[in-house]
Design a protein around this motif. Structure first.
Motif, short mmCIF file in Angstrom:
data_model
loop_
_atom_site.label_atom_id
_atom_site.label_comp_id
_atom_site.label_asym_id
_atom_site.label_seq_id
_atom_site.Cartn_x
_atom_site.Cartn_y
_atom_site.Cartn_z
N UNK A 28 1.15 2.53 -12.66
CA UNK A 28 2.01 3.31 -13.54
C UNK A 28 1.44 3.38 -14.95
N UNK A 29 0.88 2.26 -15.41
CA UNK A 29 0.27 2.24 -16.73
C UNK A 29 -0.91 3.20 -16.83
N UNK A 30 -1.73 3.24 -15.78
CA UNK A 30 -2.87 4.15 -15.78
C UNK A 30 -2.42 5.61 -15.71
N UNK A 68 7.36 -4.48 -7.45
CA UNK A 68 7.45 -3.88 -8.78
C UNK A 68 6.17 -4.12 -9.57
N UNK A 69 5.66 -5.35 -9.50
CA UNK A 69 4.44 -5.67 -10.24
C UNK A 69 3.21 -5.06 -9.58
N UNK A 70 3.31 -4.80 -8.27
CA UNK A 70 2.17 -4.23 -7.55
C UNK A 70 1.82 -2.84 -8.05
N UNK A 76 3.66 6.22 -5.36
CA UNK A 76 3.56 6.38 -6.81
C UNK A 76 2.43 7.34 -7.15
N UNK A 77 1.28 7.20 -6.49
CA UNK A 77 0.14 8.08 -6.76
C UNK A 77 0.49 9.53 -6.45
N UNK A 83 0.82 -1.21 0.00
CA UNK A 83 0.00 0.00 0.00
C UNK A 83 0.85 1.26 0.00
N UNK A 84 1.94 1.27 0.76
CA UNK A 84 2.77 2.47 0.84
C UNK A 84 3.42 2.79 -0.51
#
Length: 210
Positions: free
Chosen positions: A75-77, A68-70, A10-11, A4-5
């Protein structure tokens, strides 16, 4: 909630940068043509996020860390969001809100047509970036999302057409993209997987006390 962190970080980072650019443009601090600078920065932001998205799977294969996959989907969005802001800024700042001119621009400026193709590809990926679409499309989902490889090439072509005289930064992005695409070659991907498994065995190997 395990990562979550990382998702929050990233957000926060992805959401704050466009606001900063917009504030600078609003204060006319980006040069004589702040609208164009904003459009260019948002476009490059989308390209950077696209490269980061491509880098998540190789990083996971090398390190074995699932974080990384989480954040890959997020990141794509955000890549799509930046591309949408890039397009919206272009329509507002460079076309003055005259959307009727877009058709004429597409015909007269091929790089805009190329950019639109990349945007349409990102739109398709973002709309199907959910579990419902994965279940609905089945094996076709992976085939569809391989469009990201074509999109990165289209995005680089679009940028090259725009910058022309100043290609130093473009070569950097192109080199990173080439390396990331090379890591997707099956032979290379298998080697990365073996490397990660080898590291895991070394870490788990019991110590022998002499």
């Amino acid at each position: 909630m395990r990562y979550a962190w990382w998702r929050i970080a990233v957000f926060t980072c992805a959401a704050s940068v466009p606001c900063y650019w917009l504030a600078l443009a609003w204060q006319f601090a980006l040069g004589p043509d702040p609208g164009k600078v904003l459009v260019d920065n948002l476009g490059q932001g989308a390209l950077v996020l696209l490269l980061l998205t491509l880098g998540m799977t190789p990083l996971q294969r090398v390190t074995g860390w699932g974080g990384w996959l989480a954040v890959r989907r997020q990141l794509g969005l955000w890549t799509f969001s930046y591309a949408l802001l890039h397009l919206t800024s272009y329509l507002y700042f460079l076309l003055g809100g005259e959307f009727s001119r877009l058709g004429e621009e597409l015909q007269e400026r091929p790089y805009i047509l190329v950019g639109m193709l990349g945007f349409l590809g990102l739109t398709a990926l973002s709309l199907t970036s959910n579990r419902w679409s994965m279940r609905r499309l089945g094996k076709r989902w992976k085939a569809l999302h391989r469009l990201i490889y074509l999109i990165i090439i289209v995005a680089l072509l679009h940028m090259l057409w725009v910058v022309r005289s100043d290609v130093g930064r473009w070569f950097l992005y192109a080199a990173i993209a080439t390396a990331l695409l090379a890591l997707r070659i099956p032979v290379v991907a298998i080697a990365l997987g073996k490397l990660q498994r080898g590291k895991k065995k070394i870490r788990n190997k019991p110590e022998i006390n002499g």
